[in-house]
Motif scaffolding. Structure first.
Motif, PDB file in Angstrom:
ATOM      1  N   PRO A 102      -8.486   5.876 -29.220  1.00 52.95           N
ATOM      2  CA  PRO A 102      -9.731   6.624 -29.002  1.00 52.95           C
ATOM      3  C   PRO A 102     -10.569   6.770 -30.270  1.00 52.95           C
ATOM      4  N   VAL A 103      -9.937   6.780 -31.427  1.00 50.79           N
ATOM      5  CA  VAL A 103     -10.708   6.922 -32.665  1.00 50.79           C
ATOM      6  C   VAL A 103     -11.454   5.616 -32.976  1.00 50.79           C
ATOM      7  N   ASN A 104     -10.773   4.516 -32.790  1.00 45.90           N
ATOM      8  CA  ASN A 104     -11.425   3.214 -33.021  1.00 45.90           C
ATOM      9  C   ASN A 104     -12.325   2.812 -31.859  1.00 45.90           C
ATOM     10  N   ARG A 105     -12.214   3.528 -30.748  1.00 48.09           N
ATOM     11  CA  ARG A 105     -12.925   3.171 -29.518  1.00 48.09           C
ATOM     12  C   ARG A 105     -12.600   1.747 -29.077  1.00 48.09           C
ATOM     13  N   ARG A 160     -19.854  -9.569 -26.007  1.00 49.00           N
ATOM     14  CA  ARG A 160     -20.335  -8.540 -26.921  1.00 49.00           C
ATOM     15  C   ARG A 160     -19.362  -7.406 -27.113  1.00 49.00           C
ATOM     16  N   ASN A 161     -18.377  -7.310 -26.253  1.00 47.04           N
ATOM     17  CA  ASN A 161     -17.450  -6.194 -26.285  1.00 47.04           C
ATOM     18  C   ASN A 161     -16.016  -6.648 -26.540  1.00 47.04           C
ATOM     19  N   ALA A 181      -9.259  -9.456 -34.676  1.00 48.95           N
ATOM     20  CA  ALA A 181      -8.530  -8.232 -35.020  1.00 48.95           C
ATOM     21  C   ALA A 181      -9.251  -7.058 -34.360  1.00 48.95           C
ATOM     22  N   PRO A 182      -8.589  -5.900 -34.253  1.00 51.69           N
ATOM     23  CA  PRO A 182      -9.226  -4.757 -33.581  1.00 51.69           C
ATOM     24  C   PRO A 182     -10.245  -4.074 -34.481  1.00 51.69           C
ATOM     25  N   LEU A 183     -11.224  -4.841 -34.948  1.00 49.70           N
ATOM     26  CA  LEU A 183     -12.202  -4.357 -35.928  1.00 49.70           C
ATOM     27  C   LEU A 183     -13.610  -4.583 -35.407  1.00 49.70           C
ATOM     28  N   TRP A 184     -14.507  -3.640 -35.734  1.00 52.35           N
ATOM     29  CA  TRP A 184     -15.904  -3.775 -35.327  1.00 52.35           C
ATOM     30  C   TRP A 184     -16.650  -4.743 -36.233  1.00 52.35           C
ATOM     31  N   LYS A 185     -16.207  -4.842 -37.474  1.00 55.57           N
ATOM     32  CA  LYS A 185     -16.827  -5.761 -38.436  1.00 55.57           C
ATOM     33  C   LYS A 185     -15.746  -6.655 -38.995  1.00 55.57           C
ATOM     34  N   PRO A 215     -18.733   5.204 -25.488  1.00 49.12           N
ATOM     35  CA  PRO A 215     -18.669   6.599 -25.053  1.00 49.12           C
ATOM     36  C   PRO A 215     -19.146   6.693 -23.605  1.00 49.12           C
ATOM     37  N   GLY A 289     -25.377  10.793 -23.461  1.00 51.53           N
ATOM     38  CA  GLY A 289     -24.199  11.573 -23.802  1.00 51.53           C
ATOM     39  C   GLY A 289     -24.355  13.047 -23.469  1.00 51.53           C
TER      40      GLY A 289
ATOM     41  N   ALA B 242     -19.874  11.348 -28.695  1.00 52.13           N
ATOM     42  CA  ALA B 242     -19.778  11.977 -27.372  1.00 52.13           C
ATOM     43  C   ALA B 242     -21.097  12.662 -27.012  1.00 52.13           C
ATOM     44  N   SER B 243     -21.758  13.253 -27.998  1.00 52.36           N
ATOM     45  CA  SER B 243     -23.012  13.948 -27.721  1.00 52.36           C
ATOM     46  C   SER B 243     -24.182  12.989 -27.527  1.00 52.36           C
ATOM     47  N   ARG B 351     -11.312   2.404 -37.377  1.00 52.64           N
ATOM     48  CA  ARG B 351     -11.994   3.603 -37.861  1.00 52.64           C
ATOM     49  C   ARG B 351     -11.024   4.727 -38.213  1.00 52.64           C
TER      50      ARG B 351
END
Lengths: 474, 474
Positions: A102-105, A160-161, A181-185, A215, A289, B242-243, B351
């Motif tokens: 959840p933190v890394n989304r 894209r996801n 890898a599980p990285l956004w960048k 989210p 949100g 979230a917001s 993250r």
């Protein structure tokens, strides 16, 4: 299937998971569209290692393997042909619980997990995998088709996801590769995983993926708008984008005949326009949100629409906070099927060309196939259009040759004259492989074939991107 | 350069656009980081056809070509080496006015066009190409590096905003290929253009691209927040997501030493915290379309932050509507350079790992390089971190071997232990090619090399993805 292969496959996956009995095979032989084939057998592995063993055994026996997901695809890429010579590699058992970070989304997901199961796992974290589709495909199938759907405008397609993939190569000695890898960048050279996206299972077997989650858009407003004419839709789209930017989550168009078919033939729907059928309808969704409230969103939407309603460009506007309006949009395909035999064309255009194309090509289709009536709908926000034609019962018995002529008119016009796409979101499979051969330029096909041979020197799946398996064009 | 090659190049581009005089070459020999090489010559073509002719001539002469953009890259991929054996193919003249399609929200752009010029062309249509960077690179360079930047959280990297490419292949007989189309949805087989993205110019010469534009976010609020401790940043990020969902456009972190360096050494900046330096600072940007007003956004941001301020997790919050706070963020690299010799590490993490990594690896760096002090900052929203180390003058003369040991500690930890990336957004070039060889697994490198040979059988650019040109590690 010869005994040696059957033995090797049973060794690979356990005896319970090799199916060869005709009664057992039927469930894996056809898809939602009604395409039916004949598998040599069905094998149901539970891990990447078992898949490598299956491929090794099949390669040794000279038998081609077809990876299969949830059979919700629309181009038959996971369905065997009629010759009973292909081994179906069904991925349903590759379905451990998704691992949500959840933190890394992000989510790490097995290829056999359904979209609905992934979203159920993400929901407690107020996250979602936002590709919105009518069907409930497997994640592996979504990657193989690079599905888009109704919210591409905001969230993009699967590509894209997607952050990382695990794939079993179709080599004489299959390997399990980790790509990404599980990285956004992450920019450390050629991004090989991109090759697998939209590759119809022909470059190897995707077994696991790391996906980006979004989210959850907890505040949502939907509106169905009756327009004075179709051209208004694109102008309105631009106005809503300027006002709402990325809060505009969907902008779907429904032609008058498509809306009529849904409201006439799908009894559970409530007619939002009380019988007055508009020239063209659009479904608009805004979502945001937790800092937003629905009243505020509705008010702002009202402000933006007010001048359009004053001058009669938007004739009527129905708002809701539930899913009633989406139910109408999602019922359109059912309405069409109830109206007659559907000839589907999944095309894409530059957004500014969509309405011109509809008129121009509808007239040309009528010239070659007067029995067919245009019932188009689709994703005006991203230029994707289901340019679907219906052959009603009163037009007499369905003639495949006439339907074929109509599709040829549509596809040649969209690619040749409009620079559009003959496959917006369904990908390539036996159902449209002949169109791929005709409409994709030779240099691209030949390079694609070479890339395919590099990753999958032993052919796998139903498609060859240089010289596709020649399927029907329906 | 031999006469035959010089003659062929002059024929290809016209005599004025082949530079061989040492005085003329200097401007094309180095980049912003101070890396300097020695070109064999510089050729400045004005079209894809001229580029094909240049490649043909260079191939015939056995001379390797290096495509070069605006020289703002950070891994020296467009800069020749010291041996004066490479022909620089500068793309500055490939710069016709961008063709904006406001209805489709796309731009067709030549590779030599600068990001600022593209945005200037998009602005009258209230559109932008939303990749936000400190530098002003060329579009070709952005594609070669797959640049990310400070707003990746909302808009993604270049790959996510790329619809089509024109590329000149590096074959014995170079061809001009069109890959993709100006469409938001298009799934007609293997998406070959993806291979060129982030390929450092080693797979061919990108000459033109179709890019997706975004509605200009006309309403914008920026806040600089002082946090009680670094760990608060990630919790706060999740609360803001979230917001505000996709209204959260940036979430940048600045460590105390990095903030101090900027505020101390860059005189034009105003200290938002009036001398009380926070343990950790974050810059938050919310942005939205015309339906929103700034007061409303500020109010909602205030609502979301209130409980954080009450319990002392957010110690102070400065809001502005202009660019003062961004100026602080963008001044950090300058502040670092003014503080000493910078050892830069462009890394990415999940993250949730960022803050743990900072502590863990800072301690380990101190053990091997006590002269270096961590001055990190970066894109906490996407896990990208400029884990930059500063060697201050008071630590004595800079020792490259010690710096190298520090980078080795960082890169081996981020990849080997944390599953992160040693190149988040700068790509691969001679500056980090040795790390590519060490840290990218062999099967991926060997497949990447094979893909490279397929598209560019005649080597081009500074990188070989199987066996990279061995550059320095700095």
């Amino acid at each position: 299937m010869n005994d040696a292969l059957a033995r090797a496959l049973r060794d690979a996956v356990g005896p319970a998971h090799l199916l060869t009995d005709p009664g057992d095979l039927a469930g894996y032989a056809s898809d939602g569209r009604g395409v039916t084939g004949q598998p040599l057998g069905v094998v149901r592995p539970a891990s990447a290692q078992e898949i490598a063993a299956v491929l090794r055994a099949a390669h040794a026996a000279g038998v081609r393997v077809v990876p299969q997901g949830a059979r919700t695809g629309l181009v038959a890429a996971g369905i065997p042909g009629a010759e009973a010579d292909l081994l179906v590699l069904n991925l349903d058992r590759l379905a451990r619980a998704p691992a949500i970070d959840p933190v890394n989304r992000t989510a790490e997901v097995d290829a056999g997990v359904r979209l609905s199961a992934l979203n159920a796992a993400a929901l407690p974290h107020s996250l979602s995998f936002p590709i919105d589709l009518g069907a409930d495909p497997s994640i592996g199938g979504m990657i193989a088709a690079n599905t888009g759907g109704a919210r591409l405008l905001r969230y993009g397609d699967v590509r894209r996801n997607l952050l990382a993939l695990e794939v079993v190569t179709s080599e004489a000695e299959p390997r399990v590769l980790q790509l990404g890898a599980p990285l956004w960048k992450n920019n450390t050279g050629i991004d090989l995983k991109q090759l697998l996206v939209g590759s119809s299972g022909a470059l190897g077997v995707v077994t696991r993926a790391t996906l980006a989650l979004s989210p959850l858009a907890s505040t949502r407003v939907t509106a169905m708008l009756a327009l004075d004419r179709d051209e208004t839709a694109v102008d309105l789209l631009l106005a809503l984008e300027a006002s709402f930017g990325t809060l505009l989550t969907a902008f779907e168009g429904i032609s008058a005949p498509a809306l009529d078919a849904a409201l006439t033939h799908v009894p559970r729907l409530r007619d939002p326009f009380a019988g007055k059928r508009p020239a063209y309808a659009v479904l608009v969704e805004l979502s945001a949100g937790a800092a937003f409230d629905v009243e505020w969103l509705e008010e702002r939407l009202g402000d933006t629409l007010a001048p359009w309603m004053e001058r009669g460009a938007v004739v009527d506007a129905m708002l809701d906070r539930r899913d009633d309006l989406w139910a109408i949009r999602h019922a359109v395909p059912e309405g069409l099927r109830a109206s007659g035999k559907v000839v589907a064309c999944d095309i894409a255009l530059r957004r500014g060309d969509v309405m011109r194309f509809r008129r121009d090509v509808a007239a040309r289709v009528e010239a070659v196939a007067p029995q067919l009536r245009l019932h188009d709908f689709g994703h005006i926000g991203d230029g994707g259009l289901h340019f679907n034609l219906v052959w009603p019962p009163e037009a007499g018995p369905f003639d495949p040759a006439v339907a074929e002529a109509a599709r040829a008119t549509v596809f040649r016009a969209v690619v040749g004259e409009y620079g559009g796409s003959f496959s917006a979101e369904h990908g390539i499979g036996p159902s449209n492989a002949a169109w791929y051969t005709e409409l994709v330029p030779e240099p691209v096909r030949s390079l694609s074939g070479a890339v395919q041979r590099l990753l999958a020197p032993v052919p796998v799946g139903r498609v060859d991107f240089h010289d596709p398996v020649q399927g029907d064009r329906a």
